[in-house]
Design a protein around this motif. Sequence first.
Motif, PDB file in Angstrom:
ATOM      1  N   HIS A  81       0.310  -5.701  -5.736  1.00 52.24           N
ATOM      2  CA  HIS A  81       1.416  -5.296  -6.606  1.00 52.24           C
ATOM      3  C   HIS A  81       1.517  -6.156  -7.866  1.00 52.24           C
ATOM      4  N   ASP A  82       1.012  -7.378  -7.797  1.00 53.91           N
ATOM      5  CA  ASP A  82       0.978  -8.226  -8.990  1.00 53.91           C
ATOM      6  C   ASP A  82      -0.102  -7.759  -9.964  1.00 53.91           C
ATOM      7  N   LEU A  83      -1.169  -7.146  -9.442  1.00 54.33           N
ATOM      8  CA  LEU A  83      -2.290  -6.701 -10.262  1.00 54.33           C
ATOM      9  C   LEU A  83      -2.155  -5.274 -10.789  1.00 54.33           C
ATOM     10  N   MET A  84      -1.493  -4.403 -10.006  1.00 54.25           N
ATOM     11  CA  MET A  84      -1.463  -2.989 -10.382  1.00 54.25           C
ATOM     12  C   MET A  84      -0.249  -2.281  -9.800  1.00 54.25           C
ATOM     13  N   ILE A  85      -0.005  -1.101 -10.330  1.00 54.32           N
ATOM     14  CA  ILE A  85       1.124  -0.270  -9.922  1.00 54.32           C
ATOM     15  C   ILE A  85       0.569   1.039  -9.381  1.00 54.32           C
TER      16      ILE A  85
ATOM     17  N   ASP B 204       8.199  -2.860 -18.487  1.00 53.78           N
ATOM     18  CA  ASP B 204       8.335  -1.885 -17.398  1.00 53.78           C
ATOM     19  C   ASP B 204       8.423  -0.470 -17.949  1.00 53.78           C
ATOM     20  N   GLU B 205       9.100  -0.307 -19.068  1.00 53.53           N
ATOM     21  CA  GLU B 205       9.243   1.020 -19.669  1.00 53.53           C
ATOM     22  C   GLU B 205       7.892   1.554 -20.148  1.00 53.53           C
ATOM     23  N   GLU B 206       7.068   0.681 -20.697  1.00 51.02           N
ATOM     24  CA  GLU B 206       5.740   1.109 -21.156  1.00 51.02           C
ATOM     25  C   GLU B 206       4.856   1.504 -19.976  1.00 51.02           C
TER      26      GLU B 206
ATOM     27  N   ILE C  15       2.345   5.791 -16.634  1.00 51.62           N
ATOM     28  CA  ILE C  15       2.232   6.407 -15.311  1.00 51.62           C
ATOM     29  C   ILE C  15       2.696   7.856 -15.359  1.00 51.62           C
ATOM     30  N   ALA C  16       3.770   8.116 -16.076  1.00 53.90           N
ATOM     31  CA  ALA C  16       4.270   9.488 -16.207  1.00 53.90           C
ATOM     32  C   ALA C  16       3.223  10.368 -16.894  1.00 53.90           C
TER      33      ALA C  16
END
Length: 141
Positions: free
Chosen positions: A18-22, A127-129, A134-135
């Motif tokens: 989770h630190d590396l990717m979403i 986080d917004e970016e 992702i969207a």
Amino acid sequence: MYSDPKECLYCTNNQTLHDLMIEIAPLSVSRAFLFREQTYRGRCLVAYNGHVNDLNELSDEERNLFMADVARVTRAMQKAFNPEKINYGAYSDKLSHLHFHLAPKYVDGPDYGGTFRMNPGETYLTDEEYDSMIAAIRENL
């Protein structure tokens, strides 16, 4: 070198992961992730669901499903970010869990015409970016 599934970041879904990717989405036989480090805008990773070391350990059917997942993600990346090229990397020297790095390359972008760097540590987003990227990928999956 085979890693223990109990210590594998993909299998345990641990904090290092989770630190590396979403995580973007589950796919047919794998999961898609967006790298937090975004030197290569839109960089993703597709990890196979089972703990296997190499593509050659899969049956033909499993391999075809996995590669279809990889292609599905790269198509979404192409539509969302329009890179000139997407580089593929399947390195598992130290972490023996089948996964593909998908690094978009842009003509005037970092390392165009060369090999992408594994983790340059240069570009992190808000986080917004991340949510917006992702969207865009999900919309095109």
